[in-house]
Write an enzyme that holds these catalytic residues in place. Sequence first.
Site, PDB file in Angstrom:
ATOM      1  N   GLY A   1       0.813  -1.200   0.000  1.00 40.89           N
ATOM      2  CA  GLY A   1       0.000   0.000   0.000  1.00 40.89           C
ATOM      3  C   GLY A   1       0.855   1.262   0.000  1.00 40.89           C
ATOM      4  N   SER A   2       0.360   2.283   0.677  1.00 40.10           N
ATOM      5  CA  SER A   2       1.006   3.596   0.601  1.00 40.10           C
ATOM      6  C   SER A   2       2.363   3.657   1.268  1.00 40.10           C
ATOM      7  CB  SER A   2       0.083   4.657   1.213  1.00 40.10           C
ATOM      8  OG  SER A   2      -1.059   4.838   0.407  1.00 40.10           O
TER       9      SER A   2
END
Length: 487
Positions: A215-216
């Site tokens: 993810g981020s």
Amino acid sequence: MIPYARRAAALCLLLLVALLVNALRIQVVRAPAYDADPANRRVPIERYGQPRGDILVGSRPVTGSRSTGAQLDWVRTYADGPLYAPVTGFSSQTYGTALLEAAEDDILSGSSPGLSALPLWNAISRQPQHPGHVRTTIDPAVQKAAYKALGGKKGAVAALDPATGRILALVSTPSYDPGTIAGTGPEALGAWRRLVTAEDQPMLNRALRQTYPPGSTFKTVTAVAALVSGVVTDVDRPTDSPDPYPLPGSTTTLGNESASAGCEDAPLRYAYVVSCNTVFGKLGDDVGLQAMRETAEAFGFNDPSIGVPSHPAVSVFDRRMDRAQLALSSIGQYDTRATPLQMAMVAAAVANDGTLMYPHLVDRTTDGAGLPLEITGHRAYRQVMDAAVAFAMQDMMVAVVRHGTGRNAALPGALVGGKTGTAQHGEDNRGNPFAWFISWAKPSRGAPAEVAVAVVVEDAAADRADISGGGKAAPVARAVMRAVLGH
């Protein structure tokens, strides 16, 4: 008469030599094949005929041995088994060995030639050697803090010393007690069956052997690639990024979690703090596949040779992608996968001014008397970025904790940098997202970082704002950093 006597003596001598040669063939040349023969009961009888060497955390053994009085006499025992299972693995008379018990089996079982002053004589005489011991790099206070902070949540923690690569904590929950499968008989068999069929997979080492979409948190890698390649030269200059961002060669657009985030043309610093998908998707495409891959691999992605000494699962950044897939990979989605250890390495490289050290779990091995056999040195894995890029990344990670989505990781009196992440998974991304947080901590500005942490919480509560705000993973990282710094 004398010639016949001489011939008889020569024949006897020849037969004696033949017997000696055959004995040598059986005891030395054929010994490995006989040892490997499952029908040879002498091997396990000898193996379990003495206590196994210990694995130490700090100065305290977290393993032991107990005598059963049976043919396979000594059985492995574990202190705080569930706490240290992701570190020790298991040693079972029925199911073999895993993790550190497997990687250092020759020392712990006493079969290493290095344990004997006369290894060749021991090989010929088959005399048993006293086992050695393995001292880990794990800090018991940090391990306990991570385990307690995860609580009943399914997830993992990996914590490193950025300056040395020493692994300070490896936690995976839910966990299990390796002692329940150490012996033979129906109890061990039943325990094994329950563990391997359990839905929540307690024997899976999520810190080392499970990969997740990062993810981020992967935007840290993308930001480094943009700075190293020169695509971004000023972290406060607009990036010419539309919102939403049309994925190249596709009719699909990439948006942001909040329409009011202000991600259009956002500078790198601002985009990192509020986690703009559009900015980082475009940056990944601007940097290009080759430079993105080179940066990811400088952090350890795609490297199957990394051993700690147990080999973690390989973290993956695809080498072949189209531009749309590259944009998604640059925000930690598509096929990008990482272990918690890998993401701790990402945080550690930033914290250590751009130098990534080899992660290692074993501090030293010793003989039975405690004399060192091998001491693990501190080795640089790669110079991932120069100091100027590392300082820029450190400032952005500090801003995430002070002003952005990572406020729950802040420690009074310490300098903390971090990055939150929400990773999609499941069919059509309908599964509850994974909550990620990577971070590092220094006692003060200017001091070296003392810890880098990666936390993942699986199937976190579906409140996405809570997850992306660091509500699930950041408090776990804070507990780990507090244990290291003493705050």
